[in-house]
Design a protein around this motif. Structure first.
Motif, PDB file in Angstrom:
ATOM      1  N   LEU A   1       0.928  -1.060   0.032  1.00  0.00           N
ATOM      2  CA  LEU A   1      -0.131  -0.094   0.091  1.00  0.00           C
ATOM      3  C   LEU A   1       0.724   1.137   0.117  1.00  0.00           C
ATOM      4  N   LEU A   2       1.867   1.099   0.636  1.00  0.00           N
ATOM      5  CA  LEU A   2       2.837   2.473   0.684  1.00  0.00           C
ATOM      6  C   LEU A   2       3.469   2.436  -0.535  1.00  0.00           C
ATOM      7  N   ALA A   3       3.805   1.536  -1.500  1.00  0.00           N
ATOM      8  CA  ALA A   3       4.326   1.704  -2.723  1.00  0.00           C
ATOM      9  C   ALA A   3       3.221   2.097  -3.737  1.00  0.00           C
ATOM     10  N   LYS A   4       1.904   1.933  -3.506  1.00  0.00           N
ATOM     11  CA  LYS A   4       1.081   2.500  -4.290  1.00  0.00           C
ATOM     12  C   LYS A   4       0.546   3.836  -3.797  1.00  0.00           C
ATOM     13  N   ASN A   5       1.219   4.466  -2.636  1.00  0.00           N
ATOM     14  CA  ASN A   5       0.743   5.561  -2.249  1.00  0.00           C
ATOM     15  C   ASN A   5      -0.765   5.778  -1.626  1.00  0.00           C
ATOM     16  N   ILE A   6      -1.193   4.513  -1.134  1.00  0.00           N
ATOM     17  CA  ILE A   6      -2.397   4.599  -0.515  1.00  0.00           C
ATOM     18  C   ILE A   6      -2.580   4.782   0.947  1.00  0.00           C
ATOM     19  N   PRO A   7      -3.271   5.915   1.631  1.00  0.00           N
ATOM     20  CA  PRO A   7      -2.896   6.076   2.877  1.00  0.00           C
ATOM     21  C   PRO A   7      -3.594   5.193   3.845  1.00  0.00           C
ATOM     22  N   ILE A   8      -2.984   4.829   4.770  1.00  0.00           N
ATOM     23  CA  ILE A   8      -3.086   3.635   5.672  1.00  0.00           C
ATOM     24  C   ILE A   8      -3.672   4.277   7.044  1.00  0.00           C
ATOM     25  N   VAL A   9      -4.690   3.549   7.588  1.00  0.00           N
ATOM     26  CA  VAL A   9      -5.037   4.087   9.076  1.00  0.00           C
ATOM     27  C   VAL A   9      -4.880   2.757   9.835  1.00  0.00           C
ATOM     28  N   PHE A  10      -3.807   2.735  10.771  1.00  0.00           N
ATOM     29  CA  PHE A  10      -3.478   1.540  11.554  1.00  0.00           C
ATOM     30  C   PHE A  10      -4.527   1.632  12.887  1.00  0.00           C
ATOM     31  N   ILE A  11      -5.269   0.591  12.702  1.00  0.00           N
ATOM     32  CA  ILE A  11      -6.287   0.484  14.247  1.00  0.00           C
ATOM     33  C   ILE A  11      -5.791  -0.253  15.240  1.00  0.00           C
ATOM     34  N   ALA A  12      -5.014   0.301  16.238  1.00  0.00           N
ATOM     35  CA  ALA A  12      -4.398  -0.453  17.216  1.00  0.00           C
ATOM     36  C   ALA A  12      -5.366  -0.970  18.453  1.00  0.00           C
ATOM     37  N   THR A  13      -5.054  -1.956  18.983  1.00  0.00           N
ATOM     38  CA  THR A  13      -6.162  -2.273  20.179  1.00  0.00           C
ATOM     39  C   THR A  13      -5.396  -2.650  21.409  1.00  0.00           C
ATOM     40  N   ASN A  14      -4.280  -1.693  21.595  1.00  0.00           N
ATOM     41  CA  ASN A  14      -3.522  -1.330  22.574  1.00  0.00           C
ATOM     42  C   ASN A  14      -2.719  -0.350  22.838  1.00  0.00           C
ATOM     43  N   GLN A  15      -2.370   0.351  23.707  1.00  0.00           N
ATOM     44  CA  GLN A  15      -1.619   1.453  23.594  1.00  0.00           C
ATOM     45  C   GLN A  15      -0.125   1.336  23.143  1.00  0.00           C
ATOM     46  N   SER A  16       0.508   0.154  23.409  1.00  0.00           N
ATOM     47  CA  SER A  16       1.921  -0.096  23.073  1.00  0.00           C
ATOM     48  C   SER A  16       2.201  -0.217  21.520  1.00  0.00           C
ATOM     49  N   SER A  17       0.802  -0.784  20.832  1.00  0.00           N
ATOM     50  CA  SER A  17       0.817  -0.923  19.498  1.00  0.00           C
ATOM     51  C   SER A  17       0.551   0.227  18.832  1.00  0.00           C
ATOM     52  N   PHE A  18      -0.138   1.203  19.607  1.00  0.00           N
ATOM     53  CA  PHE A  18      -0.451   2.479  18.862  1.00  0.00           C
ATOM     54  C   PHE A  18       0.662   3.309  18.870  1.00  0.00           C
ATOM     55  N   GLU A  19       1.506   3.406  19.926  1.00  0.00           N
ATOM     56  CA  GLU A  19       2.952   4.236  20.033  1.00  0.00           C
ATOM     57  C   GLU A  19       3.892   3.472  19.019  1.00  0.00           C
ATOM     58  N   LYS A  20       3.925   2.218  18.748  1.00  0.00           N
ATOM     59  CA  LYS A  20       4.845   1.618  17.704  1.00  0.00           C
ATOM     60  C   LYS A  20       4.648   2.191  16.415  1.00  0.00           C
ATOM     61  N   TYR A  21       3.190   2.007  16.081  1.00  0.00           N
ATOM     62  CA  TYR A  21       2.865   2.421  14.765  1.00  0.00           C
ATOM     63  C   TYR A  21       2.968   3.811  14.367  1.00  0.00           C
ATOM     64  N   ALA A  22       2.734   4.480  15.256  1.00  0.00           N
ATOM     65  CA  ALA A  22       2.773   6.316  15.220  1.00  0.00           C
ATOM     66  C   ALA A  22       4.116   6.563  15.152  1.00  0.00           C
ATOM     67  N   GLN A  23       4.915   5.902  15.718  1.00  0.00           N
ATOM     68  CA  GLN A  23       6.603   6.032  15.690  1.00  0.00           C
ATOM     69  C   GLN A  23       7.068   5.552  14.255  1.00  0.00           C
ATOM     70  N   ASN A  24       6.582   4.405  13.957  1.00  0.00           N
ATOM     71  CA  ASN A  24       7.223   3.790  12.719  1.00  0.00           C
ATOM     72  C   ASN A  24       6.585   4.513  11.459  1.00  0.00           C
ATOM     73  N   TYR A  25       5.253   4.838  11.640  1.00  0.00           N
ATOM     74  CA  TYR A  25       4.742   5.232  10.339  1.00  0.00           C
ATOM     75  C   TYR A  25       3.994   6.771  10.473  1.00  0.00           C
ATOM     76  N   PRO A  26       4.817   7.776  10.701  1.00  0.00           N
ATOM     77  CA  PRO A  26       4.460   9.145  11.139  1.00  0.00           C
ATOM     78  C   PRO A  26       3.710   9.593  10.133  1.00  0.00           C
ATOM     79  N   ASP A  27       3.732   9.242   8.749  1.00  0.00           N
ATOM     80  CA  ASP A  27       2.871   9.962   7.904  1.00  0.00           C
ATOM     81  C   ASP A  27       1.325   9.240   7.706  1.00  0.00           C
ATOM     82  N   GLU A  28       1.148   8.194   8.306  1.00  0.00           N
ATOM     83  CA  GLU A  28      -0.086   7.579   8.457  1.00  0.00           C
ATOM     84  C   GLU A  28      -0.595   7.949   9.724  1.00  0.00           C
TER      85      GLU A  28
END
Length: 272
Positions: A126-153
């Motif tokens: 999806l990133l290669a196709k430039n399609i925006p991603i919304v990560f739906i996290a089910t715990n705070q640690s996952s939220f922080e992980k994806y927010a840090q790893n994918y700041p543009d999403e």
């Protein structure tokens, strides 16, 4: 804005987390009748005097019951907290999504603590196709992980009924059937490991497996990684156990997963 969230359950905590994260100026208190110190009885007068506050009812099934309690206490400045939070998340995320896609198309990926739920191959596709991603996290640690790893999403925290109110996603993909999405969103179940119905019968009795399979009625599409899985689901439809509205997409497992699965998600996203 100051919010009172009623009650302090999973949805209430998720509402509080998301509002605090996206609206740094907001302040939040909980109302919960199980805790005397923050019960409605204890806080009613304070809430009535706070004319700038808003009570968010954080319960899908107890909304009218809790609304009645608020009105009995003379509090009328309340709204459905699930709808309110979902609307706020839509506003926050669509601004970010529009920077990458003017049509505001996006793909939601439900990321849980379960194995194989990171959608790694799909993310790359999806990133290669430039399609925006919304990560739906089910715990705070996952939220922080994806927010840090994918700041543009976009990353949001949703664990319970709030998920059903998120309506701005174009397509959403989950690896677990324990999820129910908004009717406007194209939903895909990508079963992994023990969620493969053919494998289920090796570990669970038939009654439990049938309950698991029946819960998949909430999805629009199911990715089938094997011929056996595809034939199994088709049999269940003929047997009247599953709805005819369910559609099945054959994908490879695991080597072709990224190509076929990611391509299917991309195709559905562009089709809507």
């Amino acid at each position: 804005m100051h919010y009172y969230i009623y009650p302090k359950n999973w949805d209430g905590e998720d509402i509080a987390f998301n509002l605090s994260y996206f609206d740094k100026e907001s302040t939040i208190h909980f109302i919960d009748d199980k805790d005397e110190e923050i019960s409605l009885k204890q806080q009613a007068e304070k809430i009535k005097q706070d004319k700038e506050s808003l009570v968010l009812i954080a319960s899908k099934y107890r909304y009218f019951d809790l609304a009645g309690k608020l009105e009995s206490a003379g509090i009328v400045n309340y709204v459905d907290g699930l709808k309110f939070c979902a609307s706020k998340l839509s506003s926050y995320c669509l601004v970010k999504i529009a920077r990458k896609n003017q049509e505001k198309l996006c793909v939601g990926l439900l990321v849980t603590q379960l194995p194989h739920s990171e959608h790694v191959r799909y993310v790359d596709f999806l990133l290669a196709k430039n399609i925006p991603i919304v990560f739906i996290a089910t715990n705070q640690s996952s939220f922080e992980k994806y927010a840090q790893n994918y700041p543009d999403e976009c990353v949001i925290l949703v664990r319970c009924d709030l998920l059903e109110y998120i309506d701005f996603l174009t397509v959403v993909c989950a690896t677990t059937h324990y999820a129910k999405f908004h009717s406007n969103v194209i939903s895909i179940l990508n079963p992994q490991g023990l969620l493969d119905p053919v494998q289920n019968y090796f570990y669970l009795n038939r009654e439990k497996v049938d309950v698991l399979i029946g819960s998949r009625i909430n999805f629009d599409y199911i990715f089938c990684h094997t011929k056996e899985m595809l034939e199994f689901y088709k049999y269940k439809i003929k047997d009247g156990f599953l709805s005819n509205s369910l559609k099945f997409i054959p994908v490879g497992y695991p080597s072709l997963d990224s190509y076929l699965g990611g391509g299917a998600i991309y195709s559905l996203c562009k089709r809507k």
